[in-house]
Design a protein around this motif. Sequence first.
Motif, PDB file in Angstrom:
ATOM      1  N   UNK A   1     -25.906  -9.122   7.683  1.00 53.91           N
ATOM      2  CA  UNK A   1     -26.295  -7.879   9.597  1.00 53.91           C
ATOM      3  C   UNK A   1     -28.332  -7.678   9.978  1.00 53.91           C
ATOM      4  N   UNK A   2     -28.964  -7.633   8.793  1.00 58.42           N
ATOM      5  CA  UNK A   2     -30.376  -7.842   8.794  1.00 58.42           C
ATOM      6  C   UNK A   2     -30.587  -9.183   9.358  1.00 58.42           C
TER       7      UNK A   2
ATOM      8  N   UNK B   1     -21.532 -12.855  11.259  1.00 56.98           N
ATOM      9  CA  UNK B   1     -20.019 -11.781  11.318  1.00 56.98           C
ATOM     10  C   UNK B   1     -19.446 -12.097  10.737  1.00 56.98           C
ATOM     11  N   UNK B   2     -18.585 -13.632  10.745  1.00 57.14           N
ATOM     12  CA  UNK B   2     -17.378 -13.731   9.610  1.00 57.14           C
ATOM     13  C   UNK B   2     -17.679 -13.642   8.271  1.00 57.14           C
ATOM     14  N   UNK B   3     -19.311 -14.153   8.006  1.00 56.69           N
ATOM     15  CA  UNK B   3     -19.855 -13.998   6.768  1.00 56.69           C
ATOM     16  C   UNK B   3     -19.772 -12.679   6.373  1.00 56.69           C
ATOM     17  N   UNK B   4     -20.628 -11.410   7.375  1.00 55.72           N
ATOM     18  CA  UNK B   4     -20.217 -10.117   6.772  1.00 55.72           C
ATOM     19  C   UNK B   4     -18.689 -10.059   6.865  1.00 55.72           C
TER      20      UNK B   4
ATOM     21  N   UNK C   1     -27.474 -19.529  18.760  1.00 55.51           N
ATOM     22  CA  UNK C   1     -27.464 -17.969  18.900  1.00 55.51           C
ATOM     23  C   UNK C   1     -26.265 -16.961  18.701  1.00 55.51           C
ATOM     24  N   UNK C   2     -25.392 -17.403  19.461  1.00 55.64           N
ATOM     25  CA  UNK C   2     -23.886 -17.240  19.608  1.00 55.64           C
ATOM     26  C   UNK C   2     -23.561 -17.450  18.735  1.00 55.64           C
ATOM     27  N   UNK C   3     -23.846 -18.699  17.948  1.00 57.12           N
ATOM     28  CA  UNK C   3     -22.434 -19.635  17.533  1.00 57.12           C
ATOM     29  C   UNK C   3     -23.211 -19.150  16.273  1.00 57.12           C
TER      30      UNK C   3
END
Length: 77
Positions: A34-35, A16-19, A8-10
């Motif tokens: 984000x969703x 987040x990088x994609x966001x 999950x962390x990875x």
Amino acid sequence: MKENMGIKGCLTLAANLGIALSAFAWPILSWVFMALVMLMWVMPDQRAKEWREKIRIKNRKKSKEKIHKPGLWFLLL
């Protein structure tokens, strides 16, 4: 890193990088990422279950070690 953060962390880090990368070009795609991250963290983590079980076992051992001796605490009232 995978051992410390887990799957999950990875995945969260990658999302987040994609966001961050898609926020300027495709804002709707960043909202989708984000969703997905939020939905992913709603589900319980298997490691959390293992940690809770370890804590329960540890607390049971501590409660068995405690010996309740009768005291004179009632005189303090």
